[in-house]
Scaffold this motif. Structure first.
Motif, PDB file in Angstrom:
ATOM      1  N   UNK A  86       0.815  -0.675  -0.025  1.00  0.00           N
ATOM      2  CA  UNK A  86      -0.063   0.250  -0.271  1.00  0.00           C
ATOM      3  C   UNK A  86       0.766   1.436  -0.277  1.00  0.00           C
ATOM      4  N   UNK A  87       1.756   1.530   0.576  1.00  0.00           N
ATOM      5  CA  UNK A  87       2.816   2.067  -0.001  1.00  0.00           C
ATOM      6  C   UNK A  87       3.798   2.877  -0.630  1.00  0.00           C
ATOM      7  N   UNK A  88       4.057   1.680  -1.193  1.00  0.00           N
ATOM      8  CA  UNK A  88       4.508   1.909  -2.725  1.00  0.00           C
ATOM      9  C   UNK A  88       3.467   2.195  -3.762  1.00  0.00           C
ATOM     10  N   UNK A  89       1.832   1.651  -3.433  1.00  0.00           N
ATOM     11  CA  UNK A  89       1.167   2.735  -4.454  1.00  0.00           C
ATOM     12  C   UNK A  89       1.014   3.774  -3.846  1.00  0.00           C
ATOM     13  N   UNK A  90       0.631   4.097  -2.595  1.00  0.00           N
ATOM     14  CA  UNK A  90       0.228   5.734  -2.319  1.00  0.00           C
ATOM     15  C   UNK A  90       1.450   6.709  -2.789  1.00  0.00           C
ATOM     16  N   UNK A  91       2.727   6.253  -2.466  1.00  0.00           N
ATOM     17  CA  UNK A  91       3.892   6.779  -2.946  1.00  0.00           C
ATOM     18  C   UNK A  91       4.680   6.890  -4.469  1.00  0.00           C
ATOM     19  N   UNK A  92       3.764   5.941  -5.685  1.00  0.00           N
ATOM     20  CA  UNK A  92       3.878   5.975  -7.255  1.00  0.00           C
ATOM     21  C   UNK A  92       2.677   7.320  -7.534  1.00  0.00           C
ATOM     22  N   UNK A  93       1.485   7.512  -6.631  1.00  0.00           N
ATOM     23  CA  UNK A  93       0.302   7.953  -6.839  1.00  0.00           C
ATOM     24  C   UNK A  93       1.167   9.448  -6.858  1.00  0.00           C
ATOM     25  N   UNK A  94       1.376   9.669  -5.014  1.00  0.00           N
ATOM     26  CA  UNK A  94       1.892  11.246  -5.216  1.00  0.00           C
ATOM     27  C   UNK A  94       3.066  11.454  -6.162  1.00  0.00           C
ATOM     28  N   UNK A  95       3.898  10.920  -7.106  1.00  0.00           N
ATOM     29  CA  UNK A  95       4.843  10.882  -8.086  1.00  0.00           C
ATOM     30  C   UNK A  95       3.851  11.655  -9.445  1.00  0.00           C
ATOM     31  N   UNK A  96       2.673  10.330  -9.643  1.00  0.00           N
ATOM     32  CA  UNK A  96       2.020  11.248 -10.576  1.00  0.00           C
ATOM     33  C   UNK A  96       1.576  12.250 -10.536  1.00  0.00           C
ATOM     34  N   UNK A  97       0.966  12.975  -8.987  1.00  0.00           N
ATOM     35  CA  UNK A  97      -0.119  14.367  -9.746  1.00  0.00           C
ATOM     36  C   UNK A  97       1.145  15.242  -9.058  1.00  0.00           C
ATOM     37  N   UNK A  98       2.508  14.641  -8.790  1.00  0.00           N
ATOM     38  CA  UNK A  98       3.162  16.082  -8.991  1.00  0.00           C
ATOM     39  C   UNK A  98       3.749  16.397 -10.535  1.00  0.00           C
ATOM     40  N   UNK A  99       3.850  14.666 -10.938  1.00  0.00           N
ATOM     41  CA  UNK A  99       4.060  15.475 -12.677  1.00  0.00           C
ATOM     42  C   UNK A  99       2.933  15.915 -13.100  1.00  0.00           C
TER      43      UNK A  99
END
Length: 497
Positions: free
Chosen positions: A451-464
């Motif tokens: 779950x942590x990995x999913x939320x981390x990637x989600x944050x990166x997508x929104x930053x882009x």
């Protein structure tokens, strides 16, 4: 002395105020979003109650999303050609009946089929309701306020679905999540029939009588292959023959659709839709936002139930901070946009949501609800709602009146398809991280790592996405306060060539 008498149109005198009609239309959007998330908490009970397999349980969610995402463009164009009020009422009727059928289903096949028909009804409701809502407020500032309402009910529907699903499942059992949706849709239908404005004009008068059947079938099949392949990949893996065939078929069908649209005088997606305003930018950014949005309501309840051990009721109640922040953000979004501009508002909102998701990525297996959920939920809910309102506004920005339903269908399609892509990718990532961690860590810690990995990637997508918004949302010309032209005649029944 002569006394002049003025005559008033009885129909106009009886017409409800725009705010009352907007409330009825917003309730239709709320119902669609509610049905998207209300089953998430109840899936274990549905599985045991109907006798579903692991794959069948997944399709309780997928069948709705597949039909909804694949048919939104067709639903939007049908609303433009057949009349938005008419399509909305028929969609609500179909939605209510299929929801009741799902609650009464005693076999897996009937339940999944009912969910697919529910998605068909939703594909008619969402674009028609949005187009009618935009028609109620012809000025740009009025549309901003209406979209604020739209964002509030959309976010509240997503979060409220988790809450209501938990309450009903724990109190009366899983069938009541569908019965409640059926009852709600029936009440909304009655409200829409009484309050929604009657269309005396042909919104599609420029396209009256023509329907792009070939283009509609082609893009619907393409979207079906894409969404089916992505949702199936979560369970079977990306190398599965069926998944690869579906994705290749989707690419081929999208290419064929592009060729068809360039050659047809009455295209489903006419080029004029993208030549004014910032429609293309709004849809691209909405797809990226959707890739994170739908995954959020998938992973957060799982963490609460599987790691923290919360029951359905506690899991649903745990979404309240997110829902309240979401409604507040939607209410202030138009004001923020007027004060600091669309570009700054969208960028700041996306970065705020990214910060909340990055905070969620610090959750732990031995954590607690109060320590790990409410704080980041407020940031996520606020940023999500502000971004949703502004991107929806971009996606219908300066769209010709005859294409309003299609524009509403398109922005809903990009959000749904983006969500399917994002959820498939994030679920694959979470599953891979969990499987790798399971060899070295206890089960709950391995789940949390995923779950942590999913939320981390989600944050990166929104930053882009925020970086893209800085470039794509800038207006190249001055905005004028526009008013939609008055309707003239009843829409005609389309001829299907």
């Amino acid at each position: 002395m002569n006394v002049a008498h003025t005559q008033t149109d009885p129909a106009a005198a009886r017409a409800p105020r725009p705010g009352v009609a907007l409330a009825a239309l917003a309730a239709a959007q709320f119902t669609v979003m509610l049905a998207t998330s209300i089953v998430n908490v109840a899936l274990p009970q549905i599985r045991s109650g109907v006798g579903l397999s692991d794959g069948g349980t997944t399709w309780v969610v997928n069948a709705y999303g597949l039909a909804f995402g694949a048919l939104l463009l067709a639903g939007g164009r049908a609303a433009d050609l057949l009349g938005r009020r008419r399509v909305l009422i028929w969609g609500l009727g179909l939605f209510s009946v299929s929801s009741l059928t799902a609650g009464l289903a005693a076999s897996p096949g009937l339940l999944i089929a009912a969910r697919a028909v529910q998605g068909l009804g939703a594909a008619a409701i969402a674009p028609a309701a949005l187009a009618l809502a935009m028609g109620l407020v012809p000025t740009a500032s009025g549309r901003g306020r209406a979209l604020g309402v739209w964002g509030a009910v959309s976010g509240a529907g997503g979060a409220g679905g988790v809450l209501l699903g938990g309450v009903l499942t724990q109190a009366w059992g899983w069938p009541w999540i569908f019965h409640s949706v059926a009852l709600g849709a029936a009440l909304v239908l009655a409200a829409v029939a009484a309050l929604a404005p009657r269309e005396h004009g042909g919104e599609a008068r420029g396209e009256a009588g023509r329907f792009d059947l070939l283009g509609t079938v082609t893009v619907t099949l393409a979207l079906t292959c894409l969404v089916w392949g992505l949702t199936t990949a979560r369970g079977t893996g990306w190398t599965d023959t069926g998944v690869l065939s579906a994705l290749v078929g989707a690419v081929a069908l999208f290419a064929a659709f592009a060729v068809i649209e360039l050659r047809r005088p009455h295209a489903l997606l006419p080029p004029r839709l993208f030549t004014t305003g910032r429609v293309a930018a709004g849809n691209l950014l909405m797809a990226l936002l959707g890739s994170v949005w739908i995954a959020l309501f998938f992973f957060l309840p799982l963490y609460q139930q599987q790691v923290l051990g919360s029951g359905p009721l506690a899991t649903g109640a745990g979404q309240l901070p997110l829902a309240v922040a979401n409604m507040f953000g939607a209410a202030v979004a138009p004001r923020l946009s007027r004060r600091i501009g669309t570009t700054v508002t969208v960028t700041a909102a996306l970065l705020t949501e990214a910060a909340g998701l990055l905070w969620l990525s610090r959750m732990s297996a031995d954590g607690s609800y109060l320590a790990d959920i409410p704080g980041p939920s407020v940031l996520v809910g606020f940023g999500l709602s502000v971004a949703f309102v502004q991107l929806t506004a971009l996606a219908v920005d300066d769209v010709p009146p005859q294409d309003a339903g299609l524009a509403g269908g398109l922005v809903n399609t990009t959000r749904q398809v983006g969500g399917a892509i994002g959820l498939a990718a994030l679920a694959t990532l979470a599953g891979s991280v969990t499987a790798d961690a399971a060899a070295r860590q206890p089960h709950l810690e391995a789940l949390t790592a995923g779950y942590r990995a999913a939320f981390t990637l989600s944050a990166a997508v929104l930053a882009v996405t925020a970086l893209l918004a800085l470039v794509l949302t800038r207006r190249t010309g001055p905005r004028t306060e526009t008013t939609a032209p008055p309707p003239t005649s009843e829409p005609q029944t389309p001829r299907i060539p």
